[in-house]
Design a protein around this motif. Sequence first.
Motif, PDB file in Angstrom:
ATOM      1  N   SER A 299      54.110  43.048  47.183  1.00  0.00           N
ATOM      2  CA  SER A 299      53.476  44.269  46.686  1.00  0.00           C
ATOM      3  C   SER A 299      52.756  44.034  45.361  1.00  0.00           C
ATOM      4  N   SER A 300      53.324  43.219  44.497  1.00  0.00           N
ATOM      5  CA  SER A 300      52.683  42.949  43.207  1.00  0.00           C
ATOM      6  C   SER A 300      51.362  42.182  43.380  1.00  0.00           C
ATOM      7  N   PRO A 301      51.322  41.127  44.197  1.00  0.00           N
ATOM      8  CA  PRO A 301      50.018  40.464  44.385  1.00  0.00           C
ATOM      9  C   PRO A 301      48.963  41.361  45.035  1.00  0.00           C
ATOM     10  N   ILE A 302      49.387  42.242  45.923  1.00  0.00           N
ATOM     11  CA  ILE A 302      48.421  43.152  46.550  1.00  0.00           C
ATOM     12  C   ILE A 302      47.890  44.136  45.515  1.00  0.00           C
ATOM     13  N   GLN A 303      48.738  44.599  44.627  1.00  0.00           N
ATOM     14  CA  GLN A 303      48.274  45.502  43.566  1.00  0.00           C
ATOM     15  C   GLN A 303      47.315  44.777  42.620  1.00  0.00           C
ATOM     16  N   LEU A 304      47.621  43.520  42.317  1.00  0.00           N
ATOM     17  CA  LEU A 304      46.718  42.747  41.459  1.00  0.00           C
ATOM     18  C   LEU A 304      45.378  42.499  42.150  1.00  0.00           C
ATOM     19  N   ALA A 305      45.408  42.247  43.455  1.00  0.00           N
ATOM     20  CA  ALA A 305      44.159  42.054  44.191  1.00  0.00           C
ATOM     21  C   ALA A 305      43.339  43.339  44.202  1.00  0.00           C
ATOM     22  N   THR A 306      44.011  44.466  44.350  1.00  0.00           N
ATOM     23  CA  THR A 306      43.317  45.758  44.321  1.00  0.00           C
ATOM     24  C   THR A 306      42.652  45.968  42.973  1.00  0.00           C
ATOM     25  N   LEU A 307      43.385  45.711  41.909  1.00  0.00           N
ATOM     26  CA  LEU A 307      42.837  45.863  40.564  1.00  0.00           C
ATOM     27  C   LEU A 307      41.682  44.895  40.340  1.00  0.00           C
ATOM     28  N   GLY A 308      41.833  43.670  40.790  1.00  0.00           N
ATOM     29  CA  GLY A 308      40.760  42.684  40.637  1.00  0.00           C
ATOM     30  C   GLY A 308      39.501  43.078  41.384  1.00  0.00           C
ATOM     31  N   LEU A 309      39.647  43.612  42.577  1.00  0.00           N
ATOM     32  CA  LEU A 309      38.470  44.040  43.341  1.00  0.00           C
ATOM     33  C   LEU A 309      37.766  45.211  42.667  1.00  0.00           C
ATOM     34  N   MET A 310      38.545  46.150  42.123  1.00  0.00           N
ATOM     35  CA  MET A 310      37.926  47.292  41.448  1.00  0.00           C
ATOM     36  C   MET A 310      37.200  46.857  40.172  1.00  0.00           C
ATOM     37  N   LEU A 311      37.812  45.957  39.404  1.00  0.00           N
ATOM     38  CA  LEU A 311      37.154  45.476  38.190  1.00  0.00           C
ATOM     39  C   LEU A 311      35.902  44.664  38.514  1.00  0.00           C
ATOM     40  N   THR A 312      35.977  43.885  39.586  1.00  0.00           N
ATOM     41  CA  THR A 312      34.805  43.113  39.992  1.00  0.00           C
ATOM     42  C   THR A 312      33.666  44.032  40.400  1.00  0.00           C
ATOM     43  N   SER A 313      33.982  45.125  41.071  1.00  0.00           N
ATOM     44  CA  SER A 313      32.923  46.061  41.452  1.00  0.00           C
ATOM     45  C   SER A 313      32.296  46.715  40.219  1.00  0.00           C
ATOM     46  N   LEU A 314      33.103  46.956  39.176  1.00  0.00           N
ATOM     47  CA  LEU A 314      32.528  47.497  37.939  1.00  0.00           C
ATOM     48  C   LEU A 314      31.576  46.501  37.284  1.00  0.00           C
ATOM     49  N   PHE A 315      31.950  45.220  37.280  1.00  0.00           N
ATOM     50  CA  PHE A 315      31.080  44.218  36.681  1.00  0.00           C
ATOM     51  C   PHE A 315      29.813  44.010  37.501  1.00  0.00           C
ATOM     52  N   VAL A 316      29.915  44.179  38.814  1.00  0.00           N
ATOM     53  CA  VAL A 316      28.724  44.051  39.653  1.00  0.00           C
ATOM     54  C   VAL A 316      27.748  45.181  39.357  1.00  0.00           C
ATOM     55  N   LEU A 317      28.267  46.379  39.115  1.00  0.00           N
ATOM     56  CA  LEU A 317      27.400  47.532  38.866  1.00  0.00           C
ATOM     57  C   LEU A 317      26.846  47.584  37.452  1.00  0.00           C
ATOM     58  N   ARG A 318      27.428  46.811  36.550  1.00  0.00           N
ATOM     59  CA  ARG A 318      26.987  46.840  35.158  1.00  0.00           C
ATOM     60  C   ARG A 318      25.570  46.296  35.059  1.00  0.00           C
ATOM     61  N   LYS A 319      24.716  47.007  34.350  1.00  0.00           N
ATOM     62  CA  LYS A 319      23.338  46.570  34.195  1.00  0.00           C
ATOM     63  C   LYS A 319      23.189  45.836  32.876  1.00  0.00           C
ATOM     64  N   LYS A 320      22.438  44.772  32.926  1.00  0.00           N
ATOM     65  CA  LYS A 320      22.181  44.030  31.703  1.00  0.00           C
ATOM     66  C   LYS A 320      21.128  44.759  30.886  1.00  0.00           C
ATOM     67  N   LYS A 321      21.381  44.848  29.601  1.00  0.00           N
ATOM     68  CA  LYS A 321      20.415  45.491  28.722  1.00  0.00           C
ATOM     69  C   LYS A 321      19.443  44.425  28.228  1.00  0.00           C
ATOM     70  N   ARG A 322      18.203  44.646  28.516  1.00  0.00           N
ATOM     71  CA  ARG A 322      17.183  43.696  28.097  1.00  0.00           C
ATOM     72  C   ARG A 322      16.379  44.302  26.963  1.00  0.00           C
ATOM     73  N   LYS A 323      16.044  43.447  26.009  1.00  0.00           N
ATOM     74  CA  LYS A 323      15.200  43.916  24.925  1.00  0.00           C
ATOM     75  C   LYS A 323      13.758  43.904  25.411  1.00  0.00           C
ATOM     76  N   THR A 324      13.119  45.016  25.255  1.00  0.00           N
ATOM     77  CA  THR A 324      11.719  45.097  25.675  1.00  0.00           C
ATOM     78  C   THR A 324      10.835  44.962  24.450  1.00  0.00           C
ATOM     79  N   ARG A 325       9.862  44.107  24.588  1.00  0.00           N
ATOM     80  CA  ARG A 325       8.913  43.949  23.496  1.00  0.00           C
ATOM     81  C   ARG A 325       7.785  44.943  23.705  1.00  0.00           C
ATOM     82  N   ARG A 326       7.455  45.617  22.654  1.00  0.00           N
ATOM     83  CA  ARG A 326       6.361  46.575  22.750  1.00  0.00           C
ATOM     84  C   ARG A 326       5.048  45.846  22.494  1.00  0.00           C
ATOM     85  N   ARG A 327       4.183  45.966  23.452  1.00  0.00           N
ATOM     86  CA  ARG A 327       2.854  45.406  23.282  1.00  0.00           C
ATOM     87  C   ARG A 327       1.961  46.440  22.631  1.00  0.00           C
TER      88      ARG A 327
END
Length: 81
Positions: free
Chosen positions: A31-59
């Motif tokens: 049960s403990s490894p399954i709970q850790l796998a669940t938590l890992g999958l949820m955290l991985t999905s958050l990192f996948v959805l995170r958008k990188k902030k890019r600095k835009t240069r104004r022309r």
Amino acid sequence: MNAQNVASILLYMAVLFHLLGMSGWVPAKLSSPIQLATLGLMLTSLFVLRKKKRKTRRRPRKPPAEVAVMLERAGEGEGQS
């Protein structure tokens, strides 16, 4: 495959692991490894959805054509006086 599709697949897998862990079909020692796998999958999905902030240069914007015409007329007017 875009980030939203990957994140939804990871979340579906996390839900399935969570339901499997809560169903009582798995031994208590797993049960403990399954709970850790669940938590890992949820955290991985958050990192996948995170958008990188890019600095835009104004022309510097090009002035519209009307401004160029007005500047030419102003230059011509100064040359005549």
